[in-house]
Design a protein around this motif. Structure first.
Motif, PDB file in Angstrom:
ATOM      1  N   ALA A  55     -83.265-175.739  46.243  1.00  7.30           N
ATOM      2  CA  ALA A  55     -84.714-175.471  46.248  1.00  7.30           C
ATOM      3  C   ALA A  55     -84.900-173.998  45.879  1.00  7.30           C
ATOM      4  CB  ALA A  55     -85.323-175.777  47.615  1.00  7.30           C
ATOM      5  N   TRP A  56     -84.979-173.752  44.579  1.00  6.68           N
ATOM      6  CA  TRP A  56     -85.147-172.380  44.074  1.00  6.68           C
ATOM      7  C   TRP A  56     -86.546-172.192  43.496  1.00  6.68           C
ATOM      8  CZ3 TRP A  56     -80.956-168.576  43.131  1.00  6.68           C
ATOM      9  CH2 TRP A  56     -79.770-168.920  43.774  1.00  6.68           C
ATOM     10  N   GLY A  57     -87.475-173.012  43.933  1.00  6.41           N
ATOM     11  CA  GLY A  57     -88.846-172.914  43.458  1.00  6.41           C
ATOM     12  C   GLY A  57     -88.984-173.457  42.054  1.00  6.41           C
ATOM     13  N   GLY A  58     -90.129-173.202  41.433  1.00  4.54           N
ATOM     14  CA  GLY A  58     -90.368-173.701  40.085  1.00  4.54           C
ATOM     15  C   GLY A  58     -91.383-172.840  39.369  1.00  4.54           C
ATOM     16  N   ASP A  59     -91.395-172.935  38.045  1.00  3.48           N
ATOM     17  CA  ASP A  59     -92.349-172.159  37.249  1.00  3.48           C
ATOM     18  C   ASP A  59     -93.715-172.807  37.378  1.00  3.48           C
ATOM     19  OD1 ASP A  59     -90.349-170.483  36.463  1.00  3.48           O
ATOM     20  OD2 ASP A  59     -89.856-171.650  34.683  1.00  3.48           O
ATOM     21  N   MET A  60     -94.649-172.109  37.956  1.00  2.00           N
ATOM     22  CA  MET A  60     -95.940-172.723  38.252  1.00  2.00           C
ATOM     23  C   MET A  60     -96.954-171.666  38.664  1.00  2.00           C
ATOM     24  SD  MET A  60     -94.664-174.136  41.929  1.00  2.00           S
ATOM     25  CE  MET A  60     -95.948-175.338  42.012  1.00  2.00           C
ATOM     26  N   SER A  65     -99.819-171.185  48.362  1.00  2.00           N
ATOM     27  CA  SER A  65     -98.853-170.270  49.009  1.00  2.00           C
ATOM     28  C   SER A  65     -99.454-168.891  49.224  1.00  2.00           C
ATOM     29  CB  SER A  65     -97.580-170.167  48.176  1.00  2.00           C
ATOM     30  OG  SER A  65     -97.885-169.718  46.883  1.00  2.00           O
ATOM     31  N   LYS A  66    -100.528-168.590  48.495  1.00  3.93           N
ATOM     32  CA  LYS A  66    -101.155-167.269  48.659  1.00  3.93           C
ATOM     33  C   LYS A  66    -101.818-167.124  50.024  1.00  3.93           C
ATOM     34  CE  LYS A  66    -101.784-166.277  43.797  1.00  3.93           C
ATOM     35  NZ  LYS A  66    -102.686-166.327  42.656  1.00  3.93           N
ATOM     36  N   ARG A  67    -101.999-168.236  50.707  1.00  4.24           N
ATOM     37  CA  ARG A  67    -102.492-168.126  52.090  1.00  4.24           C
ATOM     38  C   ARG A  67    -101.425-167.533  53.002  1.00  4.24           C
ATOM     39  NH1 ARG A  67    -103.386-174.000  53.142  1.00  4.24           N
ATOM     40  NH2 ARG A  67    -103.486-173.345  55.316  1.00  4.24           N
ATOM     41  N   GLN A  78     -92.268-167.705  47.098  1.00  5.44           N
ATOM     42  CA  GLN A  78     -93.648-168.220  47.132  1.00  5.44           C
ATOM     43  C   GLN A  78     -93.727-169.634  46.557  1.00  5.44           C
ATOM     44  OE1 GLN A  78     -97.048-165.750  46.499  1.00  5.44           O
ATOM     45  NE2 GLN A  78     -95.796-163.992  45.946  1.00  5.44           N
ATOM     46  N   SER A  79     -92.992-169.868  45.460  1.00  3.87           N
ATOM     47  CA  SER A  79     -93.127-171.192  44.830  1.00  3.87           C
ATOM     48  C   SER A  79     -92.416-172.268  45.654  1.00  3.87           C
ATOM     49  CB  SER A  79     -92.624-171.172  43.382  1.00  3.87           C
ATOM     50  OG  SER A  79     -91.254-170.916  43.317  1.00  3.87           O
ATOM     51  N   ILE A  80     -91.450-171.876  46.474  1.00 11.21           N
ATOM     52  CA  ILE A  80     -90.830-172.867  47.365  1.00 11.21           C
ATOM     53  C   ILE A  80     -91.882-173.388  48.362  1.00 11.21           C
ATOM     54  CG2 ILE A  80     -89.130-173.169  49.224  1.00 11.21           C
ATOM     55  CD1 ILE A  80     -87.300-171.210  47.643  1.00 11.21           C
ATOM     56  N   VAL A  81     -92.670-172.466  48.904  1.00  8.37           N
ATOM     57  CA  VAL A  81     -93.724-172.898  49.835  1.00  8.37           C
ATOM     58  C   VAL A  81     -94.818-173.659  49.084  1.00  8.37           C
ATOM     59  CG1 VAL A  81     -95.548-172.059  51.372  1.00  8.37           C
ATOM     60  CG2 VAL A  81     -93.230-171.151  51.573  1.00  8.37           C
ATOM     61  N   GLN A 356     -94.450-167.238  37.909  1.00  8.50           N
ATOM     62  CA  GLN A 356     -95.834-167.509  37.485  1.00  8.50           C
ATOM     63  C   GLN A 356     -96.091-167.132  36.036  1.00  8.50           C
ATOM     64  OE1 GLN A 356     -99.041-166.580  40.565  1.00  8.50           O
ATOM     65  NE2 GLN A 356     -97.467-165.110  41.034  1.00  8.50           N
ATOM     66  N   MET A 357     -95.044-166.659  35.359  1.00  2.75           N
ATOM     67  CA  MET A 357     -95.245-166.084  34.022  1.00  2.75           C
ATOM     68  C   MET A 357     -95.620-167.180  33.018  1.00  2.75           C
ATOM     69  SD  MET A 357     -92.555-163.313  32.821  1.00  2.75           S
ATOM     70  CE  MET A 357     -92.247-162.849  31.150  1.00  2.75           C
ATOM     71  N   VAL A 358     -96.669-166.943  32.236  1.00  3.84           N
ATOM     72  CA  VAL A 358     -97.033-167.902  31.184  1.00  3.84           C
ATOM     73  C   VAL A 358     -96.957-167.263  29.806  1.00  3.84           C
ATOM     74  CG1 VAL A 358     -98.445-169.501  32.526  1.00  3.84           C
ATOM     75  CG2 VAL A 358     -99.480-167.417  31.657  1.00  3.84           C
ATOM     76  N   ASN A 359     -97.099-165.948  29.772  1.00  2.00           N
ATOM     77  CA  ASN A 359     -97.045-165.265  28.486  1.00  2.00           C
ATOM     78  C   ASN A 359     -95.740-164.474  28.385  1.00  2.00           C
ATOM     79  OD1 ASN A 359     -97.355-163.561  26.288  1.00  2.00           O
ATOM     80  ND2 ASN A 359     -99.581-163.412  26.587  1.00  2.00           N
ATOM     81  N   TYR A 360     -94.891-164.873  27.438  1.00  2.00           N
ATOM     82  CA  TYR A 360     -93.585-164.235  27.292  1.00  2.00           C
ATOM     83  C   TYR A 360     -93.539-163.297  26.081  1.00  2.00           C
ATOM     84  CZ  TYR A 360     -91.394-166.989  30.982  1.00  2.00           C
ATOM     85  OH  TYR A 360     -91.046-167.522  32.207  1.00  2.00           O
ATOM     86  N   GLU A 361     -94.694-162.914  25.565  1.00  2.00           N
ATOM     87  CA  GLU A 361     -94.686-162.124  24.326  1.00  2.00           C
ATOM     88  C   GLU A 361     -94.095-160.734  24.537  1.00  2.00           C
ATOM     89  OE1 GLU A 361     -95.104-163.448  21.267  1.00  2.00           O
ATOM     90  OE2 GLU A 361     -95.098-165.172  22.596  1.00  2.00           O
ATOM     91  N   GLN A 362     -94.350-160.165  25.724  1.00  2.00           N
ATOM     92  CA  GLN A 362     -93.753-158.848  25.997  1.00  2.00           C
ATOM     93  C   GLN A 362     -92.227-158.986  26.078  1.00  2.00           C
ATOM     94  OE1 GLN A 362     -95.497-156.884  29.362  1.00  2.00           O
ATOM     95  NE2 GLN A 362     -94.288-155.034  29.071  1.00  2.00           N
ATOM     96  N   ALA A 363     -91.782-160.067  26.726  1.00  2.00           N
ATOM     97  CA  ALA A 363     -90.340-160.327  26.816  1.00  2.00           C
ATOM     98  C   ALA A 363     -89.764-160.573  25.416  1.00  2.00           C
ATOM     99  CB  ALA A 363     -90.079-161.516  27.722  1.00  2.00           C
ATOM    100  N   ARG A 364     -90.542-161.287  24.595  1.00  2.00           N
ATOM    101  CA  ARG A 364     -90.070-161.552  23.229  1.00  2.00           C
ATOM    102  C   ARG A 364     -89.818-160.236  22.488  1.00  2.00           C
ATOM    103  NH1 ARG A 364     -90.472-165.666  19.618  1.00  2.00           N
ATOM    104  NH2 ARG A 364     -91.922-166.859  20.903  1.00  2.00           N
ATOM    105  N   THR A 365     -90.775-159.328  22.581  1.00  2.00           N
ATOM    106  CA  THR A 365     -90.633-158.043  21.886  1.00  2.00           C
ATOM    107  C   THR A 365     -89.387-157.312  22.378  1.00  2.00           C
ATOM    108  OG1 THR A 365     -93.031-157.935  21.784  1.00  2.00           O
ATOM    109  CG2 THR A 365     -91.850-155.889  21.341  1.00  2.00           C
ATOM    110  N   ALA A 366     -89.200-157.318  23.713  1.00  3.05           N
ATOM    111  CA  ALA A 366     -88.040-156.608  24.275  1.00  3.05           C
ATOM    112  C   ALA A 366     -86.733-157.263  23.820  1.00  3.05           C
ATOM    113  CB  ALA A 366     -88.138-156.605  25.799  1.00  3.05           C
ATOM    114  N   ILE A 367     -86.713-158.583  23.816  1.00  2.15           N
ATOM    115  CA  ILE A 367     -85.482-159.292  23.446  1.00  2.15           C
ATOM    116  C   ILE A 367     -85.190-159.123  21.949  1.00  2.15           C
ATOM    117  CG2 ILE A 367     -84.552-161.642  23.137  1.00  2.15           C
ATOM    118  CD1 ILE A 367     -85.769-162.257  25.949  1.00  2.15           C
TER     119      ILE A 367
END
Lengths: 375, 412
Positions: A55-60, A65-67, A78-81, A356-367
């Protein structure tokens, strides 16, 4: 013999759909025990006839969980909860959560209240794990897990069964180490499929996964070395299972020659000795021998030199530090890892990722910049 | 022509007062360590909830980086030092005390609060595991030995025998390591004296903070934030016993005379939860005082009150510090303080630097609010990085809390 493609497809389906696997085990009458990051005494769970399920959570997106959590706690916890509240773990008998970092301590408490239907079994590992008093505390922690699981599930513990499970886990460790070496020679498999090979291990009984991985390695070796023109890199961090992240590596032509990812190879470096006085002594010995990890006490920061040496030995041209946002154990290590790698002539780039990441464009530029730097 | 405004000269502080004595002890902690360093003795850096009984018994001079970081932040240099460590690659998500401390270990000078460089490090993670990482990095950067007592987070309502045995063994191992490293010798007689002093100081501290049960309280809760430094650095010293007993006497006298160090009408009594926002101490204090809010209690009262009657009791006390315990116990300690001190509201500092303290605070503060039937309001801040605090948000939240407390009073 099944083809590499068929096997990778099966591993992908398992990695992408843990619920299906859970339902299958439940239908077979097995009980599921969730195992949270980073280390749990899975051998014990397995030996009691229970199915350990990672149980390592999930992309979501995180909502409920913010409560419980402020924004600056690692999104894995957080995503596990979040998943627990959403019912994604329904049918699980318990969750074992170790308290190896502050976010995991917080997870123990928030899970108790956020997901009251699934009992929490805490695992207290010692940080001073090498001296005899540390090993005694590891054993006490394992005994507590046994007691709790017996009470919660009605399953019974025996030394004999644990000895047998330790062999199963050691064989799986060996299979995963072989996998890492075989994939190094097969960059055409790609980062996304490599991630599936590791992630699927969390959702299968280890003897089943060992067989599947052995079959994959045999199939890969039978087809000879791959011919993909990629740049080999070494990756380090807690997680690297995001499909979007792995797609970026594949698109950039970067292949993973080796890793120090907590959810991947870090799990499989250390075996429990099979000749200890008792199997619980073997687990304590195993934990004492574990090292090079951001959540395990490391006063000389041996991890930094270890990563540089591993990356060199794997033929990597550079090191990509995949930082899970708000993971302070990794954040403290990263400047020193960078220094050690750069001193060894290995360029380093850090990218931050988050569940929670949905936009990977910054990561794309770095990679992409990293790829160009290594060319 | 502008009128020249002469600053009112403050009267000298009475040398027999608790304020003077406590100030002297806090300052002396640094000067004693520097003097030891100048004499060629080995000096340590020590985490705040490391068993102080060890260095005190061995006669080792130690400094407390958390205190130093708080002092540097309170004097306005938090951002400057954080910038130094961030330039070295440390994420600005890391605890600001750690960032300040790592920066200081590098630049070795901060006029806001200097202290001697260490020859060894004493770490205890009963406050947080971040402490381990911080001290690992110091040990590597400074190439000095690190002695670490691991107090695992206790998810249960009781302390297990296994935990007591594990922490006790580490305590003894730490003593042996320090004897070998520094040449100092452990004497049981001295240990007993130190334990006695530590307990007497703690009892006086706990009793002094408990004087807040009077309405109005005989002291301003912000006093505790200053006096806490002595509890951290010097609770095993005889002079700390004297100073804390003086503090207790003064608070009792204040009550008898109907006076208080809270220089305003005490309209509302609240509990403040979390570490102080040191860079914004005046702002946070004025935001309360201007509305007649006295922060009559905080978990600091319990955090550094170590009272025990045996070696095992001492070990258990270090296992029971606020950040090492589960939500149930942590909640109950706070509920007890709120009820004993007639608290009317809870103001929670969601502290960006402290994941452990803030991480289950949402649920815990909900439960405290329900158990005590008081309103709960939180604000975002940081113990030492001034960039993580908004004065406007703080003001709005405190105003909101005030209005709820006022409405409740009027409804009675």
């Amino acid at each position: 013999m099944r083809s590499v493609q068929e096997l990778l497809q099966q591993l992908h389906e398992i990695a992408a759909n843990p619920r299906a696997r859970t339902e299958q085990y439940l239908t077979e009458g097995k009980k599921i025990v969730l195992t949270a990051p980073v280390y749990t005494p899975e051998e014990i769970i397995h030996s009691m006839g229970l199915v350990p399920m990672g149980a390592w959570g999930g992309d979501m997106q995180l909502n409920e969980s913010k409560r419980y959590f402020p924004a600056f706690i690692c999104s894995i916890a957080q995503s596990i909860v979040e998943l627990g509240i959403a019912g994604a773990y329904r049918g699980a008998s318990a969750i074992v959560i170790p308290t190896l970092c502050d976010s995991l301590k917080v997870l123990v408490e928030n899970f108790k209240y956020g997901v009251p239907a699934i009992p929490v079994v805490p695992m207290s590992w010692p940080q001073n794990r090498v001296p005899d008093f540390g090993k005694a505390f590891t054993k006490a922690g394992c005994e507590r897990v046994i007691r709790d699981l017996e009470n919660i599930t009605g399953a019974k513990y025996s030394d004999g069964a644990l000895r047998a499970s330790i062999k199963v886990y050691n064989a799986h460790n060996a299979a995963m180490r072989r996998l890492s070496a075989v994939l190094r020679a097969h960059p055409e498999v790609g980062a996304a499929a490599r991630s599936d090979c590791f992630k699927s291990a969390f959702f299968m009984l280890k003897e089943e996964h060992t067989a599947l991985i052995a079959e994959l390695c045999d199939a890969l070796e039978a087809q000879g070395a791959g011919e993909a023109k990629t740049t080999p890199i070494y990756i380090s961090g807690i997680l690297a299972d995001s499909p979007a992240f792995n797609a970026l590596l594949d698109e950039a032509g970067l292949s993973i020659a080796g890793d120090d990812i907590a959810a991947q190879s870090r799990q499989y470096r250390t075996d429990a000795p099979e000749d200890s006085a008792s199997p619980l002594d073997a687990l304590a010995e195993k934990f004492a021998n574990m090292n090079h990890c951001s959540v395990l006490y490391d006063p000389s920061k041996s991890r930094c030199a270890f990563i540089a040496e591993e990356a060199k030995a794997a033929g990597a041209k550079g090191v990509l530090l995949v930082l899970t946002k708000f993971c302070d154990p990794e954040e403290f290590d990263n400047p020193l890892i960078r220094r050690a790698c750069e001193a060894a002539g290995l360029p380093v780039t850090i990218i931050e990722i988050d569940r929670q990441m949905v936009n990977y464009e910054q990561a794309r530029t770095a990679i992409e910049t990293f790829r160009d730097m290594l060319a | 022509m502008a009128e020249e405004v002469k600053k009112k000269e403050r009267p000298p502080v009475d040398p027999n007062s608790a304020k003077y004595k406590l100030g002297q002890i806090a300052a002396k902690a640094y000067s004693d360590a520097q003097a030891a360093k100048d004499r060629g003795e080995m000096v340590g850096w020590c985490s705040s909830n490391f068993p102080v009984e060890i260095p005190e018994t061995l006669g080792l001079a130690v400094c407390y980086p958390e205190n130093q970081a708080a002092g540097i932040a309170a004097r306005g240099a938090g951002a400057r030092l954080c910038d130094v460590s961030e330039s070295d690659g440390y994420s600005n998500d890391i605890c600001a005390y750690a960032r300040i401390s790592l920066a200081y270990a590098k630049i070795k000078d901060a006029p806001e609060q200097n202290m001697p460089q260490p020859d060894f490090l004493l770490c205890c993670n009963n406050i947080c595991n971040c402490m381990i990482k911080w001290y690992e990095n110091l040990a590597v950067e400074l190439n000095i030995p690190l002695i670490m007592i691991d107090v695992p987070f206790n998810p249960d309502d009781t302390i297990s025998d296994a935990e007591v045995a594990y922490v006790s063994a580490q305590f003894r191992a730490a003593v042996k390591q320090l004897e070998a490293l520094t040449g100092k010798v452990w004497r049981e007689e001295r240990f007993k004296e130190v334990m006695e002093s530590s307990c007497r100081t703690s009892r006086a501290w706990l009793a002094a903070t408990a004087e807040a049960h009077w309405t109005p309280s005989p002291f301003n809760g912000f006093d505790l934030l200053n006096h806490m430094a002595v509890m951290v650095t010097a609770r095993g010293k005889p002079e700390a016993v004297d100073a804390m007993e003086t503090l207790l006497k003064e608070y009792r006298e204040n009550h008898e005379k109907g006076t208080s160090t809270f220089r305003a009408e005490e309209k509302y009594r609240i509990m403040f939860e979390g570490i102080a926002c040191w860079p914004w101490l005046r702002v946070t204090s004025n935001g309360m005082k201007s509305r007649g809010i006295n922060m009559v209690t905080t978990i600091y009262a319990d955090a550094f009150g170590f009272d025990y009657d045996s070696f095992e009791g001492m070990i258990k006390a270090y296992c029971l510090v606020p950040n090492a315990i589960n939500l149930n116990l942590a909640r109950d300690k706070r509920v007890k303080l709120c009820k004993a001190n007639h608290v009317e509201g809870l103001l929670v500092h969601t502290n960006r630097s402290c994941k452990l303290w803030s991480g289950f605070m949402y649920e815990m503060s909900r439960q405290i609010g329900e158990a005590c039937d008081i309103p709960v309001v939180s604000f975002d801040g940081d113990q030492a990085d001034p960039r993580n605090f908004s004065e406007a948000q703080y003001d709005t939240r405190v105003q909101g809390l005030t209005e709820i407390m006022q409405a409740r009073k009027e409804a009675v």
